[in-house]
Write a protein that holds these residues in place. Structure first.
Motif, PDB file in Angstrom:
ATOM      1  N   VAL A 120       0.789  -1.175   0.191  1.00 25.09           N
ATOM      2  CA  VAL A 120      -0.046   0.088  -0.057  1.00 25.09           C
ATOM      3  C   VAL A 120       0.978   0.946   0.148  1.00 25.09           C
ATOM      4  O   VAL A 120       0.560   2.236  -0.588  1.00 25.09           O
ATOM      5  N   GLY A 121       1.771   1.361   0.740  1.00 25.98           N
ATOM      6  CA  GLY A 121       2.801   2.217   0.589  1.00 25.98           C
ATOM      7  C   GLY A 121       3.550   2.640  -0.318  1.00 25.98           C
ATOM      8  O   GLY A 121       4.001   3.680  -0.695  1.00 25.98           O
ATOM      9  N   ASP A 122       3.623   1.545  -1.412  1.00 32.83           N
ATOM     10  CA  ASP A 122       4.093   2.001  -2.745  1.00 32.83           C
ATOM     11  C   ASP A 122       3.298   2.587  -3.813  1.00 32.83           C
ATOM     12  O   ASP A 122       3.813   3.340  -4.560  1.00 32.83           O
ATOM     13  N   ILE A 123       1.926   2.868  -3.282  1.00 34.82           N
ATOM     14  CA  ILE A 123       1.118   3.315  -4.241  1.00 34.82           C
ATOM     15  C   ILE A 123       0.306   4.688  -3.570  1.00 34.82           C
ATOM     16  O   ILE A 123      -0.544   5.465  -4.410  1.00 34.82           O
ATOM     17  N   VAL A 124       0.698   4.779  -2.351  1.00 32.35           N
ATOM     18  CA  VAL A 124       0.029   5.946  -1.790  1.00 32.35           C
ATOM     19  C   VAL A 124       1.064   6.676  -0.977  1.00 32.35           C
ATOM     20  O   VAL A 124       1.577   6.067  -0.249  1.00 32.35           O
ATOM     21  N   ASP A 125       1.290   8.008  -1.205  1.00 32.01           N
ATOM     22  CA  ASP A 125       2.108   8.800  -0.815  1.00 32.01           C
ATOM     23  C   ASP A 125       1.874   9.053   0.642  1.00 32.01           C
ATOM     24  O   ASP A 125       3.071   9.258   1.307  1.00 32.01           O
ATOM     25  N   GLN A 126       0.861   9.354   1.403  1.00 29.96           N
ATOM     26  CA  GLN A 126       0.537   9.727   2.529  1.00 29.96           C
ATOM     27  C   GLN A 126      -0.414   8.592   3.374  1.00 29.96           C
ATOM     28  O   GLN A 126      -1.326   8.640   2.446  1.00 29.96           O
ATOM     29  N   MET A 127      -0.229   8.179   4.434  1.00 29.39           N
ATOM     30  CA  MET A 127      -0.781   7.344   5.277  1.00 29.39           C
ATOM     31  C   MET A 127      -1.139   7.929   6.619  1.00 29.39           C
ATOM     32  O   MET A 127      -0.050   8.290   7.267  1.00 29.39           O
ATOM     33  N   SER A 128      -2.184   8.014   7.258  1.00 34.80           N
ATOM     34  CA  SER A 128      -2.428   8.018   8.864  1.00 34.80           C
ATOM     35  C   SER A 128      -3.478   7.172   9.030  1.00 34.80           C
ATOM     36  O   SER A 128      -4.200   6.611   8.345  1.00 34.80           O
ATOM     37  N   TYR A 129      -3.560   7.157  10.578  1.00 32.00           N
ATOM     38  CA  TYR A 129      -4.658   6.399  11.080  1.00 32.00           C
ATOM     39  C   TYR A 129      -5.544   7.102  12.020  1.00 32.00           C
ATOM     40  O   TYR A 129      -4.812   8.424  12.382  1.00 32.00           O
ATOM     41  N   ALA A 130      -6.584   6.917  12.212  1.00 30.66           N
ATOM     42  CA  ALA A 130      -7.545   7.535  13.259  1.00 30.66           C
ATOM     43  C   ALA A 130      -8.278   6.373  14.080  1.00 30.66           C
ATOM     44  O   ALA A 130      -8.749   5.410  13.225  1.00 30.66           O
ATOM     45  N   SER A 131      -8.649   6.657  15.087  1.00 31.98           N
ATOM     46  CA  SER A 131      -9.563   5.861  15.754  1.00 31.98           C
ATOM     47  C   SER A 131     -11.057   6.281  15.256  1.00 31.98           C
ATOM     48  O   SER A 131     -11.470   7.175  15.098  1.00 31.98           O
ATOM     49  N   SER A 132     -11.929   5.025  15.511  1.00 32.40           N
ATOM     50  CA  SER A 132     -13.157   5.165  15.204  1.00 32.40           C
ATOM     51  C   SER A 132     -13.949   5.775  16.460  1.00 32.40           C
ATOM     52  O   SER A 132     -13.510   5.582  17.461  1.00 32.40           O
ATOM     53  N   VAL A 133     -15.014   6.484  16.287  1.00 30.43           N
ATOM     54  CA  VAL A 133     -15.669   7.172  17.377  1.00 30.43           C
ATOM     55  C   VAL A 133     -16.189   6.178  18.359  1.00 30.43           C
ATOM     56  O   VAL A 133     -15.890   6.167  19.665  1.00 30.43           O
ATOM     57  N   PHE A 134     -16.380   4.906  17.970  1.00 24.27           N
ATOM     58  CA  PHE A 134     -16.764   3.768  18.794  1.00 24.27           C
ATOM     59  C   PHE A 134     -15.770   3.489  19.736  1.00 24.27           C
ATOM     60  O   PHE A 134     -15.609   3.382  21.088  1.00 24.27           O
ATOM     61  N   GLU A 135     -14.280   3.377  19.307  1.00 24.39           N
ATOM     62  CA  GLU A 135     -13.205   3.083  20.340  1.00 24.39           C
ATOM     63  C   GLU A 135     -13.037   4.013  21.329  1.00 24.39           C
ATOM     64  O   GLU A 135     -12.786   3.971  22.342  1.00 24.39           O
ATOM     65  N   LEU A 136     -13.100   5.558  20.684  1.00 27.42           N
ATOM     66  CA  LEU A 136     -12.993   6.541  21.505  1.00 27.42           C
ATOM     67  C   LEU A 136     -13.844   6.562  22.723  1.00 27.42           C
ATOM     68  O   LEU A 136     -13.619   6.870  23.775  1.00 27.42           O
ATOM     69  N   LEU A 137     -15.136   6.266  22.307  1.00 22.19           N
ATOM     70  CA  LEU A 137     -16.105   6.263  23.341  1.00 22.19           C
ATOM     71  C   LEU A 137     -16.026   5.212  24.291  1.00 22.19           C
ATOM     72  O   LEU A 137     -16.046   5.151  25.368  1.00 22.19           O
ATOM     73  N   TRP A 138     -15.733   4.043  23.839  1.00 24.97           N
ATOM     74  CA  TRP A 138     -15.648   2.731  24.649  1.00 24.97           C
ATOM     75  C   TRP A 138     -14.485   2.802  25.500  1.00 24.97           C
ATOM     76  O   TRP A 138     -14.465   2.569  26.651  1.00 24.97           O
ATOM     77  N   ALA A 139     -13.403   3.596  25.112  1.00 23.38           N
ATOM     78  CA  ALA A 139     -12.176   4.032  26.129  1.00 23.38           C
ATOM     79  C   ALA A 139     -12.829   4.521  27.544  1.00 23.38           C
ATOM     80  O   ALA A 139     -12.199   4.388  28.538  1.00 23.38           O
ATOM     81  N   ASN A 140     -13.752   5.578  27.395  1.00 23.62           N
ATOM     82  CA  ASN A 140     -14.274   6.391  28.387  1.00 23.62           C
ATOM     83  C   ASN A 140     -15.465   5.531  28.911  1.00 23.62           C
ATOM     84  O   ASN A 140     -15.836   6.257  30.030  1.00 23.62           O
ATOM     85  N   TRP A 141     -16.146   4.659  28.416  1.00 28.35           N
ATOM     86  CA  TRP A 141     -16.910   3.798  29.173  1.00 28.35           C
ATOM     87  C   TRP A 141     -16.493   2.798  30.273  1.00 28.35           C
ATOM     88  O   TRP A 141     -17.521   2.403  30.840  1.00 28.35           O
ATOM     89  N   LEU A 142     -15.261   2.569  30.228  1.00 32.89           N
ATOM     90  CA  LEU A 142     -14.966   1.452  31.026  1.00 32.89           C
ATOM     91  C   LEU A 142     -14.963   2.127  32.578  1.00 32.89           C
ATOM     92  O   LEU A 142     -14.139   2.996  32.861  1.00 32.89           O
ATOM     93  N   PRO A 143     -15.447   1.237  33.537  1.00 35.50           N
ATOM     94  CA  PRO A 143     -15.609   1.892  34.887  1.00 35.50           C
ATOM     95  C   PRO A 143     -14.135   1.602  35.486  1.00 35.50           C
ATOM     96  O   PRO A 143     -13.233   0.857  35.095  1.00 35.50           O
ATOM     97  N   THR A 144     -14.025   2.582  36.320  1.00 34.96           N
ATOM     98  CA  THR A 144     -12.566   2.591  36.857  1.00 34.96           C
ATOM     99  C   THR A 144     -11.821   1.313  37.330  1.00 34.96           C
ATOM    100  O   THR A 144     -10.891   1.167  37.111  1.00 34.96           O
TER     101      THR A 144
END
Length: 186
Positions: free
Chosen positions: A137-161
């Motif tokens: 993939v890196g041979d055919i795309v100049d720039q790549m980045s990653y982002a967390s999905s909204v679900f993962e960001l929310l799930w991380a905050n739902w974990l009880p302490t």
């Protein structure tokens, strides 16, 4: 289905930014049965153009999940299983790379993985060329980045302490060395 965890209006707003021209967002989703689906999303005029495709079909889901779980366990143990990773990257690359080529090689791809798909280095997915060399993939795309999905960001905050892992959590820091306002980075 593909936008459940990424909110379509966020995608549209992001892709409409001047610096996002030539960008494709690759939303990656795993079903409850282990199938892996993706949608490559671009902006055409003012509408989202989504091209959904299957990466891991139902009949391959069980062996793929086993390999992904094994690879995840090997990462946790500090000894990444390169054979498992190679198999995962090749299987994913066989579905992903032809779609990127059909899109006429986007300038940038933002990967938004779901669930365990976060452990896959999507930029390293590959196919074998006729001469048996690899096309990444890196041979055919100049720039790549990653982002967390909204679900993962929310799930991380739902974990009880009390249910949060006791082990220390590590962080990954990524610095863009081409950023003009970070003169202190050598």
């Amino acid at each position: 289905l593909f936008f459940t965890f990424t909110k379509p209006r966020f995608l549209r707003d992001y892709l409409a930014l001047p610096h996002a021209r030539g960008t494709a967002v690759c939303c990656l989703f795993m079903t409850q049965h282990g199938e892996v689906w993706a949608a490559l999303v671009t902006l055409k005029s003012s509408d989202l153009d989504a091209r959904p495709f299957c990466i891991v079909p139902k009949h391959r889901a069980s062996p793929f999940l086993e390999q992904l779980a094994h690879y995840g366990e090997s990462l946790t143990a500090g000894r990444p299983d390169q054979v498992a990773l190679e198999n995962i990257l090749e299987e994913c690359g066989q579905a992903l790379i032809p779609r990127l080529i059909e899109m006429a090689y986007p300038d940038k791809v933002v990967f938004v993985p779901h669930r365990r798909l976060h452990i896959i280095p999507w930029h390293a997915a590959y196919v074998h060329k006729p001469d048996r060399s690899r096309l990444y993939v890196g041979d055919i795309v100049d720039q790549m980045s990653y982002a967390s999905s909204v679900f993962e960001l929310l799930w991380a905050n739902w974990l009880p302490t009390g249910s949060r892992p006791k082990a220390s959590m590590g962080t990954l820091h990524v610095i863009d060395l081409s950023a003009a306002d970070l003169r202190w980075v050598n």
